[in-house]
Scaffold this motif. Structure first.
Motif, PDB file in Angstrom:
ATOM      1  N   ARG A  47      -6.259   5.997  -0.492  1.00 50.01           N
ATOM      2  CA  ARG A  47      -7.800   5.272  -0.186  1.00 50.01           C
ATOM      3  C   ARG A  47      -8.242   4.310   0.961  1.00 50.01           C
ATOM      4  N   SER A  48      -7.832   4.439   1.484  1.00 51.53           N
ATOM      5  CA  SER A  48      -7.902   4.080   3.058  1.00 51.53           C
ATOM      6  C   SER A  48      -8.512   4.412   3.869  1.00 51.53           C
ATOM      7  N   ILE A  49      -7.889   6.124   4.004  1.00 52.57           N
ATOM      8  CA  ILE A  49      -8.292   7.200   4.729  1.00 52.57           C
ATOM      9  C   ILE A  49      -8.974   7.740   4.081  1.00 52.57           C
ATOM     10  N   ARG A  50      -9.128   7.715   2.856  1.00 49.81           N
ATOM     11  CA  ARG A  50     -10.816   8.553   1.759  1.00 49.81           C
ATOM     12  C   ARG A  50     -12.139   7.649   2.773  1.00 49.81           C
TER      13      ARG A  50
ATOM     14  N   VAL B 228       1.255  14.387   1.039  1.00 49.88           N
ATOM     15  CA  VAL B 228       2.325  13.134   0.344  1.00 49.88           C
ATOM     16  C   VAL B 228       3.421  13.770  -0.221  1.00 49.88           C
ATOM     17  N   VAL B 229       4.959  12.999   0.198  1.00 51.50           N
ATOM     18  CA  VAL B 229       5.915  14.244  -0.356  1.00 51.50           C
ATOM     19  C   VAL B 229       6.311  12.636  -0.853  1.00 51.50           C
ATOM     20  N   ASP B 230       6.902  12.953  -1.974  1.00 52.26           N
ATOM     21  CA  ASP B 230       7.637  11.514  -2.577  1.00 52.26           C
ATOM     22  C   ASP B 230       9.250  12.212  -2.990  1.00 52.26           C
ATOM     23  N   ASN B 231       9.646  11.224  -2.886  1.00 50.89           N
ATOM     24  CA  ASN B 231      11.440  11.125  -2.617  1.00 50.89           C
ATOM     25  C   ASN B 231      11.630  10.609  -3.685  1.00 50.89           C
ATOM     26  N   ALA B 232      11.596  10.913  -5.098  1.00 46.51           N
ATOM     27  CA  ALA B 232      11.987  10.613  -6.126  1.00 46.51           C
ATOM     28  C   ALA B 232      11.828   9.519  -6.894  1.00 46.51           C
ATOM     29  N   SER B 233      10.860   8.814  -6.842  1.00 51.41           N
ATOM     30  CA  SER B 233      10.152   7.540  -7.218  1.00 51.41           C
ATOM     31  C   SER B 233      10.309   7.371  -8.712  1.00 51.41           C
ATOM     32  N   ALA B 234      10.543   5.833  -9.002  1.00 52.16           N
ATOM     33  CA  ALA B 234      11.300   5.392 -10.584  1.00 52.16           C
ATOM     34  C   ALA B 234       9.777   4.926 -10.732  1.00 52.16           C
ATOM     35  N   ASP B 235       8.772   4.195  -9.729  1.00 55.95           N
ATOM     36  CA  ASP B 235       8.075   3.761  -9.988  1.00 55.95           C
ATOM     37  C   ASP B 235       6.663   4.319 -10.226  1.00 55.95           C
ATOM     38  N   GLY B 236       6.950   5.770 -10.627  1.00 58.45           N
ATOM     39  CA  GLY B 236       5.364   6.692 -11.166  1.00 58.45           C
ATOM     40  C   GLY B 236       4.275   6.972  -9.926  1.00 58.45           C
ATOM     41  N   SER B 237       4.869   7.285  -8.844  1.00 54.90           N
ATOM     42  CA  SER B 237       4.070   7.534  -7.893  1.00 54.90           C
ATOM     43  C   SER B 237       3.910   8.814  -7.993  1.00 54.90           C
ATOM     44  N   ALA B 238       4.471   9.464  -8.140  1.00 53.96           N
ATOM     45  CA  ALA B 238       3.840  10.629  -8.075  1.00 53.96           C
ATOM     46  C   ALA B 238       2.513  11.472  -9.062  1.00 53.96           C
ATOM     47  N   ALA B 239       2.831  10.755 -10.403  1.00 54.89           N
ATOM     48  CA  ALA B 239       2.612  10.539 -11.114  1.00 54.89           C
ATOM     49  C   ALA B 239       0.790   9.718 -11.117  1.00 54.89           C
ATOM     50  N   ALA B 240       0.730   9.002 -10.586  1.00 53.15           N
ATOM     51  CA  ALA B 240      -0.152   7.800  -9.857  1.00 53.15           C
ATOM     52  C   ALA B 240      -0.974   8.987  -8.680  1.00 53.15           C
ATOM     53  N   VAL B 241      -0.328   8.991  -7.860  1.00 52.40           N
ATOM     54  CA  VAL B 241      -1.360  10.342  -7.065  1.00 52.40           C
ATOM     55  C   VAL B 241      -1.662  10.959  -7.418  1.00 52.40           C
ATOM     56  N   SER B 242      -0.785  12.612  -8.502  1.00 49.39           N
ATOM     57  CA  SER B 242      -1.817  13.520  -9.634  1.00 49.39           C
ATOM     58  C   SER B 242      -2.970  13.084  -9.809  1.00 49.39           C
ATOM     59  N   ALA B 243      -2.652  11.514 -10.708  1.00 48.06           N
ATOM     60  CA  ALA B 243      -4.217  11.305 -11.718  1.00 48.06           C
ATOM     61  C   ALA B 243      -5.396  10.462 -10.567  1.00 48.06           C
TER      62      ALA B 243
ATOM     63  N   PHE C  13      -5.935  11.091  -7.465  1.00 45.50           N
ATOM     64  CA  PHE C  13      -5.883  12.312  -6.194  1.00 45.50           C
ATOM     65  C   PHE C  13      -5.751  13.647  -6.231  1.00 45.50           C
ATOM     66  N   PRO C  14      -6.397  14.624  -7.373  1.00 45.41           N
ATOM     67  CA  PRO C  14      -5.673  15.910  -7.709  1.00 45.41           C
ATOM     68  C   PRO C  14      -6.017  16.581  -6.638  1.00 45.41           C
ATOM     69  N   ASP C  15      -6.508  16.612  -5.681  1.00 47.07           N
ATOM     70  CA  ASP C  15      -7.407  17.276  -4.606  1.00 47.07           C
ATOM     71  C   ASP C  15      -6.402  17.660  -3.424  1.00 47.07           C
ATOM     72  N   ILE C  16      -4.884  16.473  -3.363  1.00 47.82           N
ATOM     73  CA  ILE C  16      -4.727  16.225  -2.179  1.00 47.82           C
ATOM     74  C   ILE C  16      -3.231  16.813  -2.739  1.00 47.82           C
ATOM     75  N   SER C  17      -2.389  17.561  -0.922  1.00 45.81           N
ATOM     76  CA  SER C  17      -1.296  18.008  -1.958  1.00 45.81           C
ATOM     77  C   SER C  17       0.085  17.231  -1.390  1.00 45.81           C
ATOM     78  N   LEU C  18       0.566  17.174  -2.750  1.00 48.41           N
ATOM     79  CA  LEU C  18       2.059  16.454  -3.489  1.00 48.41           C
ATOM     80  C   LEU C  18       2.603  17.678  -3.137  1.00 48.41           C
ATOM     81  N   ILE C  19       3.699  16.667  -2.728  1.00 45.81           N
ATOM     82  CA  ILE C  19       5.643  17.889  -2.717  1.00 45.81           C
ATOM     83  C   ILE C  19       6.228  16.691  -3.691  1.00 45.81           C
ATOM     84  N   ALA C  20       6.934  16.418  -4.921  1.00 50.51           N
ATOM     85  CA  ALA C  20       7.754  15.705  -5.356  1.00 50.51           C
ATOM     86  C   ALA C  20       8.879  15.804  -5.591  1.00 50.51           C
TER      87      ALA C  20
END
Length: 273
Positions: free
Chosen positions: A21-24, A36-51, A53-60
């Motif tokens: 958000r601060s970058i945006r 964003v590179v998510d290292n198999a987080s168990a707190d829903g990080s990847a899903a939260a980013v996708s929801a 910021f669907p336009d950014i690159s995500l490596i899960a």
């Protein structure tokens, strides 16, 4: 693409979302992307980013591949002329990214740029160090750096004398905010993945300086750093990982016979601790 911002995340969802958000909210004055590179987080990080910021690159990733490998994945996916390695527990302040880009564009011999890191209450964090040479580490172990904290030679590792309000050429700014030039990456290479968490940026800066690139600390590029968001979760393991990183750095760069006493003293101290 002028700038690629790479964030490697492990179980720091709320910090990560705040960083993006601060970058945006405070974008650079140029084309940019966020990876964003998510290292198999168990707190829903990847899903939260996708929801959000669907336009950014995500490596899960399916497993935690470590900080160095995660950054390398982001660098390999990045398109920018400049690649910013940014910790997810950072808030980018207004104008910081534009000022960093302007410095890098004006001075083409800068291979990497570090920022002023401040706590949420605006206290400055000590985020610049010298290289851990055998002499510097010996001074730390013998307590000489604490006895003579103003000495440029005896306190050359932790550098308590460093002026954080002055732009300077340095050895190794903290990798919390480290902007890399694409040409430097192409010459120096990616992060060395044997330094899984710590000392990967130290090793990269060491190789870059040996290749003739400048490393610069810029106080007018300011970000808020909360600090240790991921490493606090596994503090004991990270303390050992930091010592392991130092020993790996010695095995890689200080292999002469006369370096051996400092290496074995550091190794013994690490095992005892």
């Amino acid at each position: 693409m002028n700038l690629s911002v790479v964030l490697v995340n492990w179980n720091t969802r709320d910090y990560l979302l705040g960083a993006v958000r601060s970058i945006r909210e405070n974008p650079p004055d140029c084309d940019y992307e966020i990876v964003v590179v998510d290292n198999a987080s168990a707190d829903g990080s990847a899903a939260a980013v996708s929801a959000e910021f669907p336009d950014i690159s995500l490596i899960a990733n399916d497993e935690n591949v470590g900080y160095a490998r995660g950054n390398n994945q982001g660098i390999e996916a990045a398109l920018g002329s400049f690649v910013l390695l940014l910790n997810p527990d950072v808030i980018v302040r207004e104008g910081a990214l534009s000022r960093a880009i302007a410095i890098m564009e004006k001075e083409p011999d800068i291979g990497a740029l570090g920022a002023k890191l401040v706590h949420p209450d605006d206290r400055v964090q000590h985020s610049v160090r010298g290289f851990p040479t055998p002499f510097a580490v010996a001074c730390e172990a013998l307590g000489l750096s604490r006895l003579f904290p103003r000495s440029r030679r005896l306190a050359s590792y932790r550098m308590p004398w460093f002026d954080y309000n002055r732009r300077s050429d340095v050895d190794q700014p903290m990798g919390t905010f480290l902007m890399l030039r694409r040409e430097a990456l192409q010459q120096v290479g990616l992060l060395d993945e044997q330094f899984t968490v710590f000392f990967n940026e130290v090793d990269w800066c060491y190789r870059a300086k040996r290749a003739g690139w400048r490393i610069v600390y810029a106080p007018d590029v300011e970000v808020v750093h909360f600090g240790g968001a991921s490493t606090r979760q596994v503090a004991a393991a990270m303390a050992w990982e930091s010592r392991r990183g130092l020993l790996a750095f010695y095995r890689k760069h200080y292999r002469a016979p006369w370096h051996a006493p400092v290496y074995w003293a550091a190794a013994a101290g690490s095992w005892l601790q």
